[in-house]
Design a protein around this motif. Structure first.
Motif, PDB file in Angstrom:
ATOM      1  N   MET A  89     -28.268   1.570  44.654  1.00 12.45           N
ATOM      2  CA  MET A  89     -27.103   2.165  44.498  1.00 12.45           C
ATOM      3  C   MET A  89     -25.857   2.434  45.279  1.00 12.45           C
ATOM      4  O   MET A  89     -24.632   3.177  45.343  1.00 12.45           O
ATOM      5  N   GLY A 319     -21.048   4.645  40.471  1.00 13.70           N
ATOM      6  CA  GLY A 319     -20.139   3.339  40.846  1.00 13.70           C
ATOM      7  C   GLY A 319     -18.228   3.838  40.244  1.00 13.70           C
ATOM      8  O   GLY A 319     -17.899   2.439  40.504  1.00 13.70           O
ATOM      9  N   PRO A 324     -21.725   0.243  44.873  1.00 17.04           N
ATOM     10  CA  PRO A 324     -21.252  -1.029  44.294  1.00 17.04           C
ATOM     11  C   PRO A 324     -21.749  -0.198  42.341  1.00 17.04           C
ATOM     12  O   PRO A 324     -21.003   0.611  42.472  1.00 17.04           O
ATOM     13  N   SER A 325     -20.618  -1.131  41.946  1.00 17.39           N
ATOM     14  CA  SER A 325     -19.923  -0.771  40.762  1.00 17.39           C
ATOM     15  C   SER A 325     -20.162  -2.105  39.907  1.00 17.39           C
ATOM     16  O   SER A 325     -19.610  -3.384  40.516  1.00 17.39           O
ATOM     17  N   GLN A 334     -19.665   1.091  31.435  1.00 19.31           N
ATOM     18  CA  GLN A 334     -19.574   1.367  33.767  1.00 19.31           C
ATOM     19  C   GLN A 334     -21.072   2.320  33.749  1.00 19.31           C
ATOM     20  O   GLN A 334     -21.183   1.653  34.865  1.00 19.31           O
ATOM     21  N   THR A 338     -23.911   0.468  35.780  1.00 15.76           N
ATOM     22  CA  THR A 338     -23.739   0.458  36.661  1.00 15.76           C
ATOM     23  C   THR A 338     -25.616   0.814  37.225  1.00 15.76           C
ATOM     24  O   THR A 338     -26.807   0.312  37.834  1.00 15.76           O
ATOM     25  N   ARG A 339     -25.467   2.052  35.939  1.00 10.21           N
ATOM     26  CA  ARG A 339     -27.202   2.670  36.515  1.00 10.21           C
ATOM     27  C   ARG A 339     -27.856   1.632  36.122  1.00 10.21           C
ATOM     28  O   ARG A 339     -29.274   1.543  36.732  1.00 10.21           O
ATOM     29  N   LEU A 342     -28.229  -1.167  38.678  1.00  9.06           N
ATOM     30  CA  LEU A 342     -28.074  -0.688  40.232  1.00  9.06           C
ATOM     31  C   LEU A 342     -29.934   0.319  40.747  1.00  9.06           C
ATOM     32  O   LEU A 342     -30.401   0.704  41.982  1.00  9.06           O
TER      33      LEU A 342
END
Lengths: 479, 481
Positions: A89, A319, A324-325, A334, A338-339, A342
């Motif tokens: 993350m 993100g 990073p995103s 999103q 992302t979560r 990561l």
């Protein structure tokens, strides 16, 4: 004997005597890190460290910590040095500020050489939850170094740095210190500013030192404690931390926690701890059995409270502002993509546990109840300290376990912290020192005391250290 | 079907105008370039911690004391968890079960002088969210959104009332007077336009006489008292209609469209939110020293509502005078200074009337102008002792506004003093003689024609004649009275 075999205090002495420069010390350790076969570091700032060493060497007067190298757990924010907290993350994330405790040590003359490996966001007891790599126990490369501060412990054990910083939420300094045969201390909650420590569970997280001697740990602690205006939970420190010189334990009352000497404790671990207690008695201590009946509920309490806090603490990683995103078409994706991508499995597990524990309708049953048990544990410790000065127990129920042994069974992994969690819940200081070997692997003795009893704990640990005379050098280590 | 009565409670967010944000050292700002007032703390960088702004605590206490709230000896902060890009930590630090200010009561005064008592449930401290701007409009589905974190972390006090209000008009009166009180406390700019004061209304209806509450809707995002009043009115009407036609009001968040006067539903994933409140472990409890709280209590300024009462009862002002004068703390200070030097009622008349009217063209407030309260008092004095006529006094005032000289100097310089009685009498005689037709009309009882004579006299004297004196002299000359 090489430079790296010297304790931090000895290295400072060599610097003061002019027999070595900070740059030479830094180079010697950087060289060891370059040849590192335990994978202790995630990032090495060789150029920054050399530059800082040169600066210190050029000073008219050496700062108190002389200019000797320091390893820093990757959970601590270091300006311009990549800080990931062991997570994808934060891959490549360069903070814009330095944690208060690191800044204080740098001010005192410590040279940060790099960032050490850890379980992702400090969640784990083996460093196997690092999103980047495993760290190996210097005593046996097939085994874990403990965690979550496994990189910091392995780096000190393998003599890649004389000392390092870790963070301890439920045992993350003490347990790896025990498994790597070094000294690790979690001070009183509030002793050291948490500003810049990437939060896991805010009401439990504390920064603390790893070293190969108790005196070194005391010295590092000395320069970190005290109120920080950036951390409302940091405390005015009542009396300075003293470097311990005690050689006996006359008059010291040591309580042995019965609940932590029975079932679930490896016989070899128990034997080493008992042997250390015999030595303590020989130094003049009184050994008495003490019962902390609620202590064993600490584990369950901890695994409600810590995930609850972490579920909120880790929500900021979306993100959007840094790190990073994932590419996504809408806001919800999103967040989720992302979560989802990561965070590692243990982090997700704890976020879900914590989210559940705080959910409307379950709050009282889980979070509320755990808080009440926590209060009971605090009271139980307070009562125990009416009769004794320190409490002794194993630091870890087992010696270092094989890599991969517990990764499939989270609960087995959680049990690694059963001895360290109670003091964390009560916010009390506790130190782990190596007290012997079991099957050729180090065993840690944990001493815990009332709030602000750091000097007493350090004295006791130092006196015991002298008679235990544990050789902290892992077999076969080339220095 | 029995009559329905509206039941209304409000939640008011007040941005505190402190120098720094609630939990970091950044300056809160309105209108500066986006993202120029940020730091690792208010951007929620990894590892940062909040620290409570002591001045925000002080202001929350001041508000609580003014609202008659119980002050909590020890209040705590909670985390309110939800994901949204305007909330960088993904939790808002707020207060939950132990707010800094507990129960209180606020008494407003209606235009007819009757009291409007509103129970205060609580007033608590929290932080504002950042400002989110969506590309194509305010709702989801718009292209692209941008966040300005300047506002993020601004200290807020949220005031929650009991459902004690019974009409849209009362709601507006309460909010206006609450705002006035907050302005007097100097805690906030209270600008509805700039969003430093925001009010949401919870509206429900129930049969008159019922003690239970009906299903409420939350009317959000009102940026003026007028729209809020209209919005509440419209929502009450909507709910009455629903119930009259046998339907049920849905609990939801609604929005008033000022352009159309319609109520629209803001459909509402957010209403299923479980905020998972829990005590904020990064902060210690707020435990204000009782001696400090007592000092703050004793230092409270005189608030507009009691002050209004005093202006009417003790100083002879009308209810309306008092409302205008208490419009701002500056105006009160200005009036009080003048009223200490001359007749308060006359001072009030001149300040709220002619002075403000003349200054309006310049875009100035009295306290910003050349006219000091002492000037007002002096002018009132010149009128009282007959030195100047009313029309002349208005010119004197214009002169003071222009030059900043004191009224007596302006009178002297511009020759605005009341005419000598003999001179005026002579002039009136001339006017009457020159206008025999009008004189005859007056004799015939057509009193309206008096206006003609006064006008002529004013023209001839350059406004220096007192109209009442002119009238008396005309009567004497024409009717022999």
């Amino acid at each position: 004997m090489g430079l790296r075999d010297l304790s931090a205090t000895e290295q400072i002495g060599e610097l003061a005597a002019g027999r070595v420069s900070s740059l030479e010390l830094v180079e010697a350790h950087l060289d060891a890190i370059a040849r590192d076969d335990v994978e202790a570091f995630l990032a090495v700032d060789a150029e920054g460290a050399r530059a800082r060493a040169r600066e210190i060497d050029a000073l008219p007067e050496r700062p108190p910590l002389g200019g000797i190298p320091l390893g820093v757990k990757d959970a601590l924010s270091t300006r311009d040095i990549v800080t990931t907290s062991g997570s994808k993350m934060l891959e490549g994330f360069r903070p814009v500020y330095t944690a208060t405790c690191v800044a204080r040590l740098e001010q005192a003359g410590a040279v940060v050489v790099g960032k050490t490996n850890m379980d992702e966001f400090a969640m784990g007891s083996s460093t196997e939850n690092s999103a980047y790599k495993n760290t190996f126990n210097p005593w046996d490369h097939a085994r874990v170094p403990g965690g979550s501060s496994g990189g910091s412990a392995a780096a000190v054990s393998a003599r890649e740095v004389p000392w390092s910083l870790g963070s301890d939420t439920g045992g993350s300094i003490r347990q790896p210190a025990a498994l790597c045969g070094i000294v690790g201390m979690k001070p009183t909650y509030g002793a050291i500013s948490r500003y810049g420590l990437i939060a896991f569970a805010s009401s439990l997280d504390q920064v603390g030192p790893f070293a190969r001697t108790v005196a070194d740990a005391a010295l590092l602690l000395q320069h970190m404690v005290g109120r920080d205006p950036m951390d409302s939970t940091s405390l005015e420190w009542p009396t300075p931390i003293e470097v311990p010189v005690a050689t006996d334990l006359a008059g010291l009352r040591i309580g042995v926690v019965e609940e932590l000497m029975g079932e679930g404790i490896d016989p070899g671990v128990k034997a080493a701890v008992e042997a250390a207690l015999v030595k303590a008695e020989a130094l003049g201590a009184t050994i008495v059995p003490v019962s902390l009946p609620t202590a064993l509920s600490g584990l369950a309490t901890y695994y409600v409270l810590a995930p609850a806090e972490c579920s909120a603490n880790l929500s900021r990683f979306d993100g959007i502002r840094y790190g990073p995103s994932a590419e996504a078409d809408n806001l919800l994706d999103q967040y989720e993509v992302t979560r989802g991508r990561l965070f590692g499995p243990e982090v997700k597990r704890r976020i879900m546990l914590g989210t559940f524990a705080l959910a409307s309708g379950y709050y009282d049953q889980y979070y509320g109840r755990a808080q009440r048990v926590r209060t009971l544990i605090v009271r139980e410790f307070a009562q125990a300290f009416e009769g004794v000065d320190v409490l002794a127990s194993p630091t870890s129920p087992t010696v270092a376990f094989p890599i991969g042994d517990r990764t499939a069974d989270p609960y087995a992994m959680y049990l690694a912290d059963v001895c360290t969690i109670p003091a964390s819940l009560a916010g009390l200081p506790a130190i782990s020192i190596p007290c012997g070997l079991s099957d050729g692997l180090p065993v840690g003795l944990q001493l815990a005391g009332p709030a602000f009893s750091e000097n007493c704990l350090l004295d006791a640990a130092h006196a015991l250290e002298q008679v235990i005379a544990f050789d902290t050098c892992p077999p076969g280590l080339a220095t | 079907m029995s009559d329905l009565e509206p039941v209304i409670g409000v939640e008011i967010h007040v941005q505190l105008s402190t120098r720094t944000k609630m939990f970091c050292g950044c300056a809160p700002s309105f209108g500066d370039a986006p993202n120029t007032h940020t730091c690792p703390v208010c951007l929620a960088h990894p590892g940062v911690l909040p620290v409570v702004n002591g001045e925000a605590v002080r202001r929350a206490l001041i508000i609580g004391l003014a609202l008659g709230c119980e002050i909590a000896p020890r209040s705590i902060f909670h985390r309110k968890n939800y994901f949204y890009p305007d909330l960088p930590k993904a939790y808002q630090i707020s207060q939950f079960d132990i707010p800094i200010c507990g129960r209180g009561e606020f008494t407003a005064i209606r235009e007819d002088g009757s009291e409007l008592k509103v129970g205060i449930t609580r007033a608590h401290l929290e932080e504002d969210a950042a400002k989110l701007t969506h590309g194509g409009g305010r709702r989801a589905g718009a292209d692209g959104s941008v966040v300005d974190f300047n506002r993020g972390g601004t200290p807020l006090v949220e005031i929650v009332t009991e459902p004690d209000l019974r009409s849209a008009a009362d709601t507006a009166i309460f909010l206006r007077q609450l705002r006035q009180t907050l302005l007097f406390l100097g805690v906030s700019d209270c600008s509805m336009e700039e969003g430093s004061m925001r009010a949401d209304a919870n509206v429900s209806v129930r049969p008159v006489g019922s003690q239970t509450l009906g299903v409420k809707t939350e009317l959000k995002n009102m940026n003026s008292f007028r729209f809020l009043e209209r919005g509440v009115e419209a929502e009450i009407a909507r709910q009455r209609e629903i119930i009259a036609s046998g339907g049920h009001v849905q609990q939801e968040t609604v929005h008033y469209e000022p352009d159309t006067g319609h109520i629209t539903s803001l459909r509402s994933k957010e209403e299923s939110h479980d905020y998972r409140y829990f005590p904020e472990p990064d902060l210690v409890p707020v435990a204000p020293d009782p001696a400090w709280v007592e000092r703050l209590r004793s230092e409270q300024p005189e608030l507009p509502i009691p002050l209004r009462r005093r202006l009417v009862v003790e100083m002879g002002l009308t209810q309306e005078d008092a409302e205008v004068i208490t419009g701002s703390p500056e105006l009160v200070a200005y009036f009080m200074e003048a009223a200490g030097l001359a007749d308060p009622k006359s001072c009030a008349n001149w300040i709220r009337g002619e002075l403000r009217a003349q200054l309006r063209e310049l875009g100035q407030e009295p306290w910003e102008s050349n006219v000091t309260p002492a000037h007002v008092a002096a002018l009132v004095g010149l009128l009282a002792d007959g030195t100047v006529s009313v029309p002349a006094a208005k010119e004197v005032l214009a002169g003071v506004i222009e030059t900043g000289d004191d009224p007596a100097t302006v009178v002297e310089a511009r020759g605005l003093g009341q005419m000598d009685a003999g001179d005026l009498s002579a002039i009136i005689g001339e006017i009457v003689n020159a206008n025999p037709d009008q004189a005859q009309q007056l004799r015939d009882g057509k009193d309206k024609v008096m206006g003609f004579f006064v006008g002529q006299a004013m023209k001839r004297t350059g406004g220096r004649a007192e109209p009442q004196a002119v009238q008396a002299l005309v009567r004497a000359a024409v009717l022999g009275e």
